[in-house]
Scaffold this motif. Structure first.
Motif: not given
Lengths: 216, 221
Positions: B46, B208-209, B204-205, B39-40, A191, B43-44, B212, A194
């Motif tokens: 991207i 993902i946050w 995207l960051g 993806i998340t 995260g 990690i493929l 998760r 990115f």
């Protein structure tokens, strides 16, 4: 000459593979945890780009492009038998490009393994990764849109490689420092990486519109 | 009574086969959607997640193309898995994927020329999309055709979910529209950062946050 310098500077900074096109992101994120591995992969990518972009330029201009096979007529194949000036193999360009890249990477890996074991331990493990690095195929796919000559394509390949190298080493340096900071737990790892890449791309946006020092 | 007898007979006749959508097979589809998302989490793939997600329409075309290539490459590699020599398997895989991508590219150019222009090189880059190579290496080379197809569908959908979410936020905030329709009013001033690559990384960051924080996945870093 000045034109070559312009292409070099443009491909390193303005059209940076990572920050402008996001090519080669997977390995970029995977190996940027330590500076030493980042340097290794960066060098391997630079080398492969420098070699395969001119190779693919040759493939495009002498095999794929419409009328590119005309040299076969010049070699003595009679025009009545086959008129190559109308042959257009654009549809095969993906297969030809990727075959050139994969074959080159495989040959390099075998050559390095045989002749320089030291270099092999440093770079060899990264070479299989590179066949599927999008930046290599991406640079080849950008070629038809840019009307380069052979030397320009070589400079473009080298410049794109250096740009990728700088980007991966910079990110690795930031991530090494980042491990000392107090990032919220779910944001750790991917995260925050990115978001860091986003901010770095922000910085690189400032190169757009920079007046290139030589001519146009 | 009769149905029970039939069921028993079937089980007796084919002891090794399992139902097409057994629990294990359903997991192949549902896992990549969230907990094992390509993806998340893995990690493929991207590159395309960041590059093509400016607008929803090209994003959806991209997802469909990737899904198509993923299903058929997984299927063919799985059927060929016993005859491919392992030393040259990467080249064989790349050639199969490249042929499928050439088909996709021709179809897009014929029936969706505008979208094909917008996606530009990223259609060709499906060849090096790590999700495809990753699934071929990790799954199709070691499994039968049917589970490989399900694995491809699951991972393709997991990829699509993330791409479409990123594109949703980027199009909404970047140009105030969804699928090209203005939803935030005519006076909305587009946010240029969202249209640029920077926006993609940050959206995207944050995504993902959020993911998760919800499912508790932690990464050592």
């Amino acid at each position: 000459m000045e034109n070559l310098l312009n292409i070099g500077i443009r491909s390193i900074f303005v059209d940076n593979m990572i920050f402008a096109y996001f090519l080669g992101m997977c390995s970029y994120l995977a190996v940027s945890k330590k500076i030493s591995t980042a340097v290794g992969l960066g060098m391997a990518v630079t080398f492969v780009l420098f070699m395969t972009v001119p190779l693919n330029w040759l493939a495009y201009n002498y095999i794929i492009k419409e009328g590119a096979l005309t040299w076969l007529n010049g070699l003595g194949v009679p025009k009545e038998f086959a008129d190559f000036s109308k042959v257009d193999l654009e549809v095969l360009k993906f297969i030809i490009f990727i075959a050139v890249v994969a074959a080159f990477v495989q040959l390099t890996e075998m050559a390095v393994e045989k002749f320089s074991p030291a270099l092999y331990t440093a770079l060899g493990i990264f070479l299989p990764l590179i066949a599927v690095n999008c930046s290599i195929l991406g640079a080849a796919l950008f070629l038809p849109g840019k009307e380069f000559n052979f030397a320009e394509s070589a400079v473009y390949g080298l410049g794109s490689g250096i740009g990728w190298f700088l980007a991966v080493v910079a990110l690795a340096a930031i991530r090494e420092k980042l491990s000392y900071s107090d990032v919220p737990k779910p944001l750790r790892g991917l995260g925050i990486t990115f978001i860091t890449v986003g901010l770095m791309a922000f910085a690189f946006l400032s190169f757009i519109g920079v007046k290139l020092p030589f001519g146009n | 009574m009769s149905t029970e007898a039939v069921v028993n007979e079937e089980v007796a006749a084919k002891p090794a086969s399992e139902p097409l959508f057994s629990k294990k097979n359903r997991k192949l589809i549902s896992n990549p959607l969230d907990g094992d998302n390509p993806i998340t989490v893995q990690i493929l793939g991207i590159c395309s997640a960041l590059a093509v997600t400016v607008k929803l329409v090209p994003t959806i075309m991209m997802c469909v193309s990737v899904l198509f290539v993923l299903i058929f490459s997984n299927l063919s590699i799985s059927m060929l898995r016993k005859v491919i020599p392992s030393r040259i398997r990467i080249i064989v895989q790349l050639l199969i994927v490249a042929s499928l991508v050439a088909i996709v590219d021709q179809v897009l150019q014929a029936y969706a020329y505008d979208v094909s222009k917008q996606l530009s090189v990223f259609v060709g880059l499906i060849i090096t999309n790590c999700i495809i190579m990753g699934r071929l290496e990790a799954f199709a080379l070691a499994n039968k055709p049917w589970p490989s197809v399900l694995d491809a569908v699951g991972n393709g959908l997991g990829y699509s979910v993330i791409l479409i979410s990123v594109a949703f936020f980027r199009e909404l905030l970047g140009s105030g529209s969804l699928f090209g329709f203005k939803v935030l009013g005519e006076n909305y001033t587009g946010n240029g950062v969202m249209m640029s690559p920077v926006g993609a990384c940050i959206v995207l960051g944050l995504l993902i946050w959020a993911q998760r924080a919800r499912n508790g996945y932690r990464e050592e870093a």
